[in-house]
Design a protein around this motif. Structure first.
Motif: not given
Length: 315
Positions: A115-127
């Motif tokens: 499960x990948x979490x984090x605020x918007x703008x950190x590059x989560x989807x690309x990561x």
């Protein structure tokens, strides 16, 4: 260019920050502790300026004083490596001179769902896309779940990455229930026997509903669809945010329980020392670090390699 060279270049801003405040790193400790005690004050300032944090900095300075080494840079590097070891027993091994991980190793998740979490703008989807490619390279079959249904085009973005990589993406309608997407994806992964499912999640909600409660709900429904999952919960953290990012990490950890951190954009900050309090204060290992936009610019984290690259010293 090798990964180590890319890492060394990516840490240039942080290295310049340290050198600007502490251009004395080649100094022998015997000189510092006799007539140049102010040098340690300069080092303290440099470490805090690089976002290492006051508590970790105090421990580092104490380790340097007790190290018995004559070269300040070597003593500092060893103290930093020690700080970056989240396992207390392995840290003790390091203190007596044993190096548990002399070589960067492969990161294999526990279980089948991350499960990948984090605020918007950190590059989560690309990561997530980069990690999918990384695990494909290890021969693993991978699925994605587009669980960030609140951010416009997030599902489309992950879908495009899935098409490029040949990875199936489970999606729902924009603004739909993220938990429903996560449940369907976890059930599909189990039914198909796929090795690894990576679940994208919201980083911000457009309603008054609490983000942490939403993430807890996603975690619960995954457990219902696939017992003992998600075995891993990784936070994606933008290194540029520094101490603010660390505060975010603490809130996520308290709410949902992190098992790892992925630090991105280390090439964009002069405060790459933030990796130290992440490990020291959260007690959670850094799994991957990123220093660029390409897939190969995200690699497993190795403390010794990181510190050597930070100081521009061949590992």
């Amino acid at each position: 260019m090798s990964w180590f060279q890319r890492l060394k270049e990516g840490l240039t801003k942080t290295r310049q920050q340290l050198n600007q405040s502490a251009g004395f790193l080649g100094t022998d400790l015997k000189d510092i502790f006799t007539s140049r005690l102010e040098t340690l004050e300069d080092l303290e300032y440099a470490l805090i300026a690089a976002d290492v944090g006051r508590a970790a900095t105090e421990e580092i300075l104490e380790d340097i004083k007790n190290s018995g080494q004559t070269n300040l840079q070597e003593a500092l590097m060893n103290a930093l490596i020690l700080q970056l070891e989240p396992d207390a027993r392995r840290a003790q091994y390091r203190k007596i001179g044993f190096t548990p991980d002399a070589k960067r190793s492969t990161v294999l998740p526990n279980g089948k769902v991350v499960m990948m979490i984090g605020v918007n703008g950190v590059g989560k989807t690309t990561t997530i896309a980069k990690l999918g490619q990384y695990y494909q390279g290890l021969g693993r079959s991978v699925m994605f779940a587009a669980g960030d249904t609140f951010r416009a085009a997030a599902g489309t973005q992950l879908g495009v990455w899935g098409s490029r990589l040949g990875i199936d993406v489970i999606q729902g309608p924009d603004g739909g229930d993220p938990a429903a997407v996560a449940f369907d994806a976890a059930a599909a992964r189990k039914a198909r026997g796929v090795d690894l499912l990576m679940v994208d999640t919201a980083g911000r909600l457009h309603t008054k509903h609490n983000l942490m409660e939403e993430l807890k709900k996603v975690k619960r429904v995954i457990q219902k669809a696939d017992e003992n999952e998600p075995a891993e919960i990784w936070l994606v953290l933008d290194a540029v945010t520094g101490q603010n990012g660390l505060n975010q990490a603490k809130k996520f950890h308290e709410a949902i329980g992190l098992t790892g951190v992925v630090v991105t954009k280390l090439d964009g900050t002069s405060k790459g020392g933030i990796v130290v309090p992440i490990v020291r204060e959260l007690g959670v290992p850094i799994k991957f670090i990123g220093v660029g936009e390409k897939a190969e610019d995200l690699q497993p984290f190795d403390a010794r390699e990181f510190v050597h690259a930070l100081f521009g010293v061949d590992a």
